[in-house]
Design a protein around this motif. Structure first.
Motif, mmCIF file in Angstrom:
data_model
loop_
_atom_site.group_PDB
_atom_site.id
_atom_site.type_symbol
_atom_site.label_atom_id
_atom_site.label_comp_id
_atom_site.label_asym_id
_atom_site.label_seq_id
_atom_site.Cartn_x
_atom_site.Cartn_y
_atom_site.Cartn_z
ATOM 1 N N ILE A 163 0.838 -1.207 0.000
ATOM 2 C CA ILE A 163 0.000 0.000 0.000
ATOM 3 C C ILE A 163 0.869 1.252 0.000
ATOM 4 C CG2 ILE A 163 -1.735 1.298 1.287
ATOM 5 C CD1 ILE A 163 -2.814 -1.299 0.114
ATOM 6 N N THR A 164 0.573 2.192 -0.901
ATOM 7 C CA THR A 164 1.206 3.514 -0.886
ATOM 8 C C THR A 164 0.186 4.638 -1.027
ATOM 9 O OG1 THR A 164 1.613 3.436 -3.287
ATOM 10 C CG2 THR A 164 3.399 2.680 -1.848
ATOM 11 N N ARG A 165 -1.067 4.274 -1.277
ATOM 12 C CA ARG A 165 -2.114 5.279 -1.502
ATOM 13 C C ARG A 165 -3.194 5.144 -0.444
ATOM 14 N NH1 ARG A 165 -2.997 6.644 -7.410
ATOM 15 N NH2 ARG A 165 -5.177 6.777 -6.782
ATOM 16 N N ILE A 166 -3.787 6.286 -0.094
ATOM 17 C CA ILE A 166 -4.854 6.280 0.900
ATOM 18 C C ILE A 166 -6.084 5.553 0.381
ATOM 19 C CG2 ILE A 166 -6.487 7.766 2.138
ATOM 20 C CD1 ILE A 166 -4.202 9.812 2.381
ATOM 21 N N ASP A 167 -6.422 5.739 -0.886
ATOM 22 C CA ASP A 167 -7.616 5.059 -1.401
ATOM 23 C C ASP A 167 -7.436 3.547 -1.399
ATOM 24 O OD1 ASP A 167 -5.736 5.249 -3.438
ATOM 25 O OD2 ASP A 167 -7.173 5.831 -4.999
ATOM 26 N N ASP A 168 -6.221 3.078 -1.717
ATOM 27 C CA ASP A 168 -5.969 1.639 -1.648
ATOM 28 C C ASP A 168 -6.031 1.129 -0.212
ATOM 29 O OD1 ASP A 168 -5.764 1.228 -4.351
ATOM 30 O OD2 ASP A 168 -3.574 1.113 -4.403
ATOM 31 N N ALA A 169 -5.518 1.925 0.718
ATOM 32 C CA ALA A 169 -5.586 1.531 2.129
ATOM 33 C C ALA A 169 -7.046 1.353 2.558
ATOM 34 C CB ALA A 169 -4.899 2.576 3.002
ATOM 35 N N LYS A 170 -7.894 2.267 2.139
ATOM 36 C CA LYS A 170 -9.317 2.172 2.483
ATOM 37 C C LYS A 170 -9.974 0.961 1.822
ATOM 38 C CE LYS A 170 -10.073 7.126 3.284
ATOM 39 N NZ LYS A 170 -10.722 8.372 2.786
ATOM 40 N N ARG A 171 -9.582 0.677 0.592
ATOM 41 C CA ARG A 171 -10.142 -0.499 -0.084
ATOM 42 C C ARG A 171 -9.697 -1.793 0.593
ATOM 43 N NH1 ARG A 171 -12.315 0.347 -5.193
ATOM 44 N NH2 ARG A 171 -13.161 -1.737 -4.867
ATOM 45 N N ALA A 172 -8.455 -1.806 1.082
ATOM 46 C CA ALA A 172 -7.973 -2.983 1.809
ATOM 47 C C ALA A 172 -8.782 -3.202 3.075
ATOM 48 C CB ALA A 172 -6.490 -2.826 2.142
ATOM 49 N N VAL A 173 -9.091 -2.115 3.761
ATOM 50 C CA VAL A 173 -9.932 -2.212 4.960
ATOM 51 C C VAL A 173 -11.317 -2.737 4.585
ATOM 52 C CG1 VAL A 173 -11.074 -0.903 6.786
ATOM 53 C CG2 VAL A 173 -8.688 -0.426 6.222
ATOM 54 N N ASP A 174 -11.870 -2.210 3.522
ATOM 55 C CA ASP A 174 -13.197 -2.661 3.068
ATOM 56 C C ASP A 174 -13.181 -4.142 2.688
ATOM 57 O OD1 ASP A 174 -14.150 -0.099 3.413
ATOM 58 O OD2 ASP A 174 -14.012 0.446 1.293
ATOM 59 N N ALA A 175 -12.035 -4.625 2.200
ATOM 60 C CA ALA A 175 -11.915 -6.027 1.797
ATOM 61 C C ALA A 175 -11.728 -6.958 2.987
ATOM 62 C CB ALA A 175 -10.756 -6.195 0.817
ATOM 63 N N GLY A 176 -11.564 -6.380 4.178
ATOM 64 C CA GLY A 176 -11.468 -7.196 5.383
ATOM 65 C C GLY A 176 -10.082 -7.340 5.967
ATOM 66 N N ALA A 177 -9.111 -6.570 5.478
ATOM 67 C CA ALA A 177 -7.750 -6.665 6.021
ATOM 68 C C ALA A 177 -7.743 -6.279 7.493
ATOM 69 C CB ALA A 177 -6.808 -5.761 5.238
ATOM 70 N N THR A 178 -6.933 -6.973 8.269
ATOM 71 C CA THR A 178 -6.708 -6.603 9.663
ATOM 72 C C THR A 178 -5.397 -5.841 9.818
ATOM 73 O OG1 THR A 178 -5.574 -8.690 10.163
ATOM 74 C CG2 THR A 178 -7.970 -8.640 10.460
ATOM 75 N N ALA A 179 -4.578 -5.867 8.779
ATOM 76 C CA ALA A 179 -3.318 -5.132 8.769
ATOM 77 C C ALA A 179 -2.988 -4.752 7.334
ATOM 78 C CB ALA A 179 -2.183 -5.979 9.361
ATOM 79 N N ILE A 180 -2.217 -3.686 7.172
ATOM 80 C CA ILE A 180 -1.697 -3.329 5.859
ATOM 81 C C ILE A 180 -0.202 -3.075 6.002
ATOM 82 C CG2 ILE A 180 -3.846 -2.371 4.945
ATOM 83 C CD1 ILE A 180 -2.720 0.421 5.509
ATOM 84 N N GLN A 181 0.537 -3.361 4.949
ATOM 85 C CA GLN A 181 1.976 -3.101 4.947
ATOM 86 C C GLN A 181 2.251 -2.017 3.923
ATOM 87 O OE1 GLN A 181 4.293 -6.546 5.609
ATOM 88 N NE2 GLN A 181 6.170 -5.719 4.743
ATOM 89 N N VAL A 182 2.651 -0.860 4.420
ATOM 90 C CA VAL A 182 3.004 0.258 3.553
ATOM 91 C C VAL A 182 4.375 -0.057 2.962
ATOM 92 C CG1 VAL A 182 3.385 2.740 3.421
ATOM 93 C CG2 VAL A 182 1.649 1.820 4.975
#
Length: 390
Positions: free
Chosen positions: A256-275
């Motif tokens: 993840i490097t973009r805020i919109d992608d981070a939000k989509r990852a959350v919507d997809a059910g991610a419990t963590a993201i790796q920037v």
């Protein structure tokens, strides 16, 4: 080993360069195209400054935290990297070192050692998957990792096959047969200690990837698996959400490097993201992860754990990332250089360097815990951050 201790990750890097054949070393240091992203990953940390205190400093310091459900002794974990031919034990040596350091291991699906072997070495192991194959195959691969005991799943999405390098790409063989070994004899002669380590262990680097098969088939070579990956259509966010449904434990989306992608990852059910920008090996001219971290943390940091990788070489880098909101950092080249320099003890050496640096940073900033760090502990220059699409 006595006499093999090094005092910095930079020294591990220098020793790795002396130890490894040119082609193996080249695979570790390479970034894509002009290397602009690779350089920015490290340069960005140097732009951030501390204002230390000199009195009322904490004597006791707590570096422990949790990542993806695992208690760890320090906010540094192993980032998954592909075939680790720099040491005979490869990922198993790294897993043992991480266990001895009290932290977690990220294992690549393109690793040279199986998920079963690595989990035996360190039960705090997260399994990483690329989007290789159809849904049935992906589900079976995740199920294999779950049965082995993997504590979390990392799905890597940041890859565009942008790999051409201005200084030339390292030549990596398809497999290590007699013909190939003869071809690489001149390199081996110039770096005899690496060859002797392999010979003493009774093995040559295995360029097959045992974590790709889901049945009884033979593991493909690294490039065979790479080819499968290249010809698998990239996933949609609906695909990511589907895979999340197949995995009932911690689930991290990496790249993840973009805020919109981070939000989509959350919507997809991610419990963590790796920037992450894949260590500078994806699309060149992508900003350093530390530059986009603050905006991503502000957008989704209350909903998911945020991990950062890219350019971490010192404990002070870890402190800076945590001050800007990361739960922990993941290291890649740093531990590979330690592994090349001195095997498992070299990786443990890297962890101790980072642990010491984190402790020094906490003391200087007057903080007794890594959880107390905040942006106010840093001098952030104007135009440092990159606000990447909300």
């Amino acid at each position: 080993m006595a006499g093999q201790w090094f005092e910095s990750v930079a020294e591990a890097h220098r020793r790795a360069k002396k130890e490894l054949p040119k082609s193996v070393y080249g695979a570790l240091v390479a970034g894509s195209e002009a290397g602009a992203t690779l350089e920015d990953n490290m340069a960005a940390f140097r732009e951030l400054q501390f204002l230390p205190h000199v009195c009322d400093l904490p004597f006791e310091k707590d570096l422990s935290t949790t990542v993806m459900g695992q208690d760890i002794s320090m906010p540094v974990i192993i980032s998954p990297t592909g075939v680790q031919a720099v040491d005979p034990e490869g990922e198993v040596a790294v897993a043992r070192a991480a266990k001895n350091a009290g932290t977690a291991m990220g294992l690549s699906s393109f690793a040279s050692r199986s998920v079963e072997d690595v989990l035996e070495a360190n039960e705090k192991t997260f399994f990483q998957m690329y989007w290789v194959g159809d849904r049935e195959t992906l589900a079976a691969r995740a199920e294999r990792a779950k049965k082995a005991g993997a504590k979390g799943l990392i799905v890597t999405l940041d890859w565009s096959f942008s790999h051409g390098r201005d200084w030339g790409s390292p030549a990596i063989p398809e497999k290590m047969d007699l013909k190939t070994m003869i071809k690489y004899i001149p390199e081996g002669v110039t770096r005899p200690r690496w060859g002797l380590r392999m010979l003493r262990a009774g093995k040559v680097p295995d360029l097959t990837v045992p974590n790709i098969p889901v049945g009884g088939e033979d593991p493909p070579t690294f490039f065979g698996a790479y080819g499968q990956w290249m010809f698998t259509p990239p996933p949609t966010w609906a695909d990511v959400a589907w895979l999340r449904e197949q995995w009932d434990g911690p689930f991290c989306v990496k790249g993840i490097t973009r805020i919109d992608d981070a939000k989509r990852a959350v919507d997809a059910g991610a419990t963590a993201i790796q920037v992450s920008n894949h260590g500078g090996n994806n699309l060149d001219s992508t900003p350093a992860p530390i530059r986009v971290l603050p905006g991503i943390v502000e957008a989704v940091g209350r909903e998911v754990e945020v991990i950062l990788d890219g350019g971490v070489r010192r404990g002070s880098d870890v402190v800076k990332a945590l001050a800007l909101g990361a739960r922990a950092v993941a290291i890649g080249r740093a531990y590979l250089w330690g592994l090349a320099a001195n095997g498992q003890p070299g990786v443990e050496n890297v962890f101790e360097i980072l642990r010491s640096g984190i402790g020094s940073g906490l003391m200087g900033l007057g903080k007794s815990s890594v959880h107390d760090l905040a942006p106010e502990d840093l001098i952030i220059p104007p135009n440092f951050t990159r606000q990447a699409v909300s």
